[in-house]
Design a protein around this motif. Structure first.
Motif, mmCIF file in Angstrom:
data_model
loop_
_atom_site.group_PDB
_atom_site.id
_atom_site.type_symbol
_atom_site.label_atom_id
_atom_site.label_comp_id
_atom_site.label_asym_id
_atom_site.label_seq_id
_atom_site.Cartn_x
_atom_site.Cartn_y
_atom_site.Cartn_z
ATOM 1 N N MET A 141 0.845 -1.207 0.000
ATOM 2 C CA MET A 141 0.000 0.000 0.000
ATOM 3 C C MET A 141 0.878 1.254 0.000
ATOM 4 O O MET A 141 1.838 1.337 0.753
ATOM 5 N N THR A 142 0.542 2.183 -0.830
ATOM 6 C CA THR A 142 1.351 3.395 -0.838
ATOM 7 C C THR A 142 0.993 4.264 0.367
ATOM 8 O O THR A 142 -0.102 4.214 0.878
ATOM 9 N N GLU A 143 1.985 5.063 0.798
ATOM 10 C CA GLU A 143 1.729 5.971 1.918
ATOM 11 C C GLU A 143 0.748 7.038 1.480
ATOM 12 O O GLU A 143 0.959 7.743 0.508
ATOM 13 N N GLU A 144 -0.369 7.126 2.157
ATOM 14 C CA GLU A 144 -1.325 8.161 1.815
ATOM 15 C C GLU A 144 -1.667 8.913 3.089
ATOM 16 O O GLU A 144 -1.370 8.477 4.179
ATOM 17 N N GLY A 145 -2.267 10.063 2.889
ATOM 18 C CA GLY A 145 -2.626 10.853 4.056
ATOM 19 C C GLY A 145 -3.935 11.555 3.820
ATOM 20 O O GLY A 145 -4.517 11.443 2.745
ATOM 21 N N PRO A 146 -4.420 12.257 4.837
ATOM 22 C CA PRO A 146 -5.685 12.970 4.662
ATOM 23 C C PRO A 146 -5.593 14.010 3.555
ATOM 24 O O PRO A 146 -4.562 14.658 3.401
ATOM 25 N N ARG A 147 -6.663 14.124 2.765
ATOM 26 C CA ARG A 147 -6.654 15.098 1.682
ATOM 27 C C ARG A 147 -6.746 16.522 2.233
ATOM 28 O O ARG A 147 -6.245 17.454 1.659
ATOM 29 N N LEU A 148 -7.421 16.637 3.376
ATOM 30 C CA LEU A 148 -7.569 17.956 3.981
ATOM 31 C C LEU A 148 -6.486 18.145 5.034
ATOM 32 O O LEU A 148 -6.305 17.289 5.886
ATOM 33 N N SER A 149 -5.794 19.281 4.971
ATOM 34 C CA SER A 149 -4.812 19.563 6.025
ATOM 35 C C SER A 149 -5.589 20.020 7.258
ATOM 36 O O SER A 149 -6.779 20.314 7.186
ATOM 37 N N ALA A 150 -4.878 20.075 8.393
ATOM 38 C CA ALA A 150 -5.538 20.486 9.636
ATOM 39 C C ALA A 150 -6.116 21.893 9.480
ATOM 40 O O ALA A 150 -7.223 22.182 9.928
ATOM 41 N N ARG A 151 -5.355 22.751 8.784
ATOM 42 C CA ARG A 151 -5.825 24.135 8.603
ATOM 43 C C ARG A 151 -7.129 24.166 7.788
ATOM 44 O O ARG A 151 -8.076 24.876 8.124
ATOM 45 N N GLU A 152 -7.170 23.326 6.717
ATOM 46 C CA GLU A 152 -8.394 23.284 5.906
ATOM 47 C C GLU A 152 -9.576 22.749 6.719
ATOM 48 O O GLU A 152 -10.708 23.194 6.562
ATOM 49 N N MET A 153 -9.245 21.762 7.560
ATOM 50 C CA MET A 153 -10.305 21.189 8.389
ATOM 51 C C MET A 153 -10.881 22.259 9.308
ATOM 52 O O MET A 153 -12.096 22.387 9.458
ATOM 53 N N ILE A 154 -10.005 23.065 9.915
ATOM 54 C CA ILE A 154 -10.473 24.120 10.816
ATOM 55 C C ILE A 154 -11.304 25.130 10.038
ATOM 56 O O ILE A 154 -12.351 25.587 10.517
ATOM 57 N N GLU A 155 -10.863 25.430 8.804
ATOM 58 C CA GLU A 155 -11.637 26.366 7.989
ATOM 59 C C GLU A 155 -13.046 25.827 7.726
ATOM 60 O O GLU A 155 -14.017 26.565 7.727
ATOM 61 N N ARG A 156 -13.124 24.501 7.529
ATOM 62 C CA ARG A 156 -14.445 23.926 7.277
ATOM 63 C C ARG A 156 -15.307 23.922 8.525
ATOM 64 O O ARG A 156 -16.530 23.838 8.447
ATOM 65 N N LEU A 157 -14.649 23.954 9.689
ATOM 66 C CA LEU A 157 -15.416 23.953 10.942
ATOM 67 C C LEU A 157 -15.846 25.368 11.326
ATOM 68 O O LEU A 157 -16.710 25.538 12.184
ATOM 69 N N GLU A 158 -15.219 26.356 10.680
ATOM 70 C CA GLU A 158 -15.482 27.764 11.021
ATOM 71 C C GLU A 158 -16.976 28.114 11.117
ATOM 72 O O GLU A 158 -17.381 28.745 12.085
ATOM 73 N N PRO A 159 -17.795 27.721 10.095
ATOM 74 C CA PRO A 159 -19.197 28.153 10.157
ATOM 75 C C PRO A 159 -19.871 27.809 11.483
ATOM 76 O O PRO A 159 -20.623 28.617 12.018
ATOM 77 N N SER A 160 -19.594 26.596 12.022
ATOM 78 C CA SER A 160 -20.296 26.251 13.269
ATOM 79 C C SER A 160 -19.661 26.938 14.477
ATOM 80 O O SER A 160 -20.187 26.866 15.574
ATOM 81 N N LEU A 161 -18.512 27.601 14.261
ATOM 82 C CA LEU A 161 -17.864 28.280 15.387
ATOM 83 C C LEU A 161 -18.085 29.797 15.340
ATOM 84 O O LEU A 161 -17.630 30.514 16.222
ATOM 85 N N SER A 162 -18.782 30.274 14.311
ATOM 86 C CA SER A 162 -18.864 31.727 14.149
ATOM 87 C C SER A 162 -19.708 32.349 15.261
ATOM 88 O O SER A 162 -20.741 31.803 15.641
ATOM 89 N N PRO A 163 -19.256 33.496 15.802
ATOM 90 C CA PRO A 163 -19.989 34.159 16.890
ATOM 91 C C PRO A 163 -21.412 34.507 16.494
ATOM 92 O O PRO A 163 -22.334 34.431 17.286
ATOM 93 N N ARG A 164 -21.580 34.865 15.188
ATOM 94 C CA ARG A 164 -22.912 35.264 14.742
ATOM 95 C C ARG A 164 -23.923 34.127 14.940
ATOM 96 O O ARG A 164 -25.050 34.336 15.336
ATOM 97 N N ARG A 165 -23.450 32.904 14.653
ATOM 98 C CA ARG A 165 -24.367 31.768 14.803
ATOM 99 C C ARG A 165 -24.766 31.541 16.247
ATOM 100 O O ARG A 165 -25.905 31.191 16.556
#
Lengths: 174, 165
Positions: free
Chosen positions: B1-25
């Protein structure tokens, strides 16, 4: 900085601590998911897990137990995807699973393990990933999979047997 | 098996979580819950204290308003418990906003009841209940935050004491 400290800071509302927690655990969570599911679904499920983690984090009562809690959430998302497979396997062995008391003691090389894992049934695969790839204790595995510690050990034994058979089949000799 | 990793970096993951963390919400969720609850109590109080027999259509209108406010309260409650993470500091702020809103609602209901002369007993009891519930939330939010800060101090004390992992 320990996970507990990061979790407490995140629970207080510190965004940087939450980001650090995600950065630290994103790869282990993805590794677990990827070993259980195909590459197509691994990224989506990982994102779903992190969303559940962020939503549940304010209610986590024991910050020191963050890791088992995290993998419990991860496991829930994975079992949702593999419900049929889990149910069939659990049913098939409801009668036969014995509780092993012997201590876990086997050396498995990480790379070979990763290669051979894909061929194992989900229950064994899951326990091997949690125990060997994620380095979790038997007690943590028991909490995550919601089974007694004895069952974790017996599953580990069976998983190692299957793995050995699998590797020997492929011509590998220890 | 070739070495693979997550397609999303940690930073991208946090960016995707941003909407549920927004103060406005978070503000929106708290506002929906409070406005819903305050609206329900206020409309119910108006309905209750309406003098004289009411026509059927007015009853229906009051009932609809009450249900509408209750639906907003339920939506806000669902957002806060299931969708929007409210961290310890947010909880303290939200609890104080809740207390202010309950005191205002209780006051308004009492004033309406007094003006209409329908008896202050029930409105005061309901208003009191609302304020008491809000007070409990304030105390709990402060206690939780204090407990977390205490543990944080313990742990940072340990780390600076040379017990870092």
């Amino acid at each position: 900085m320990t996970d507990e400290l990061l979790v407490i800071r995140a629970q207080l509302g510190e965004r940087a601590a939450l980001a650090e927690l995600v950065a630290r655990w994103q790869e282990p969570v993805w590794t677990y998911v990827r070993r259980m599911l195909d590459a197509e679904r691994a990224d989506d499920v990982t994102q779903e897990i992190w969303l559940a983690v962020v939503r549940g984090l304010p209610r986590l009562r024991e910050p020191a137990r963050f890791v088992p809690w995290l993998f419990t959430i991860a496991r829930r998302s994975v079992t949702d995807r593999l419900r049929g497979q889990y149910a069939r396997e659990l049913e098939a062995r409801a009668a036969g699973e014995v509780v092993a008391e012997d201590p876990v003691e086997a050396m498995v090389d990480r790379a070979e393990l990763v290669n051979a894992l894909a061929g194992l049934p989900v229950l064994e695969r899951e326990i091997l990933v949690l125990f060997y790839l994620e380095d979790l204790s038997v007690e943590d595995c028991a909490q995550i999979c919601r089974i007694p510690a004895g069952t974790v050990k017996s599953r580990l034994n069976r998983a190692r047997r299957l793995l050995r058979a699998h590797l020997e089949e492929k011509g590998y000799r220890p | 098996m070739t070495e693979e990793g997550p397609r999303l970096s940690a930073r991208e993951m946090i960016e995707r979580l941003e909407p549920s963390l927004s103060p406005r919400r978070r503000v929106r969720a708290v506002a929906a819950l409070l406005a819903g609850l305050a609206g329900t109590v206020f409309v119910a109080a108006l309905w209750w204290s309406e003098p004289g027999p009411l026509p059927g259509r007015t009853h229906l209108a009051f009932a609809l308003f009450t249900v509408f406010s209750l639906a907003w309260a339920c939506y806000g409650g669902w957002l806060l418990t299931r969708r929007v993470p409210l961290f310890a500091t947010d909880r303290v702020v939200a609890a104080w906003i809740g207390l202010a809103a309950s005191v205002t609602t209780a006051g308004l209901v009492a004033v309406v009841a007094a003006q209409r002369g329908t008896g202050l007993g029930l409105p005061l009891a309901i208003g009191g209940l609302l304020v008491a519930a809000a007070l409990v939330l304030v105390v709990r939010a402060h206690a939780r935050r204090a407990a977390l800060l205490r543990r944080l101090r313990e742990l940072t004390g340990q780390e600076t004491g040379g017990e870092e992992r």
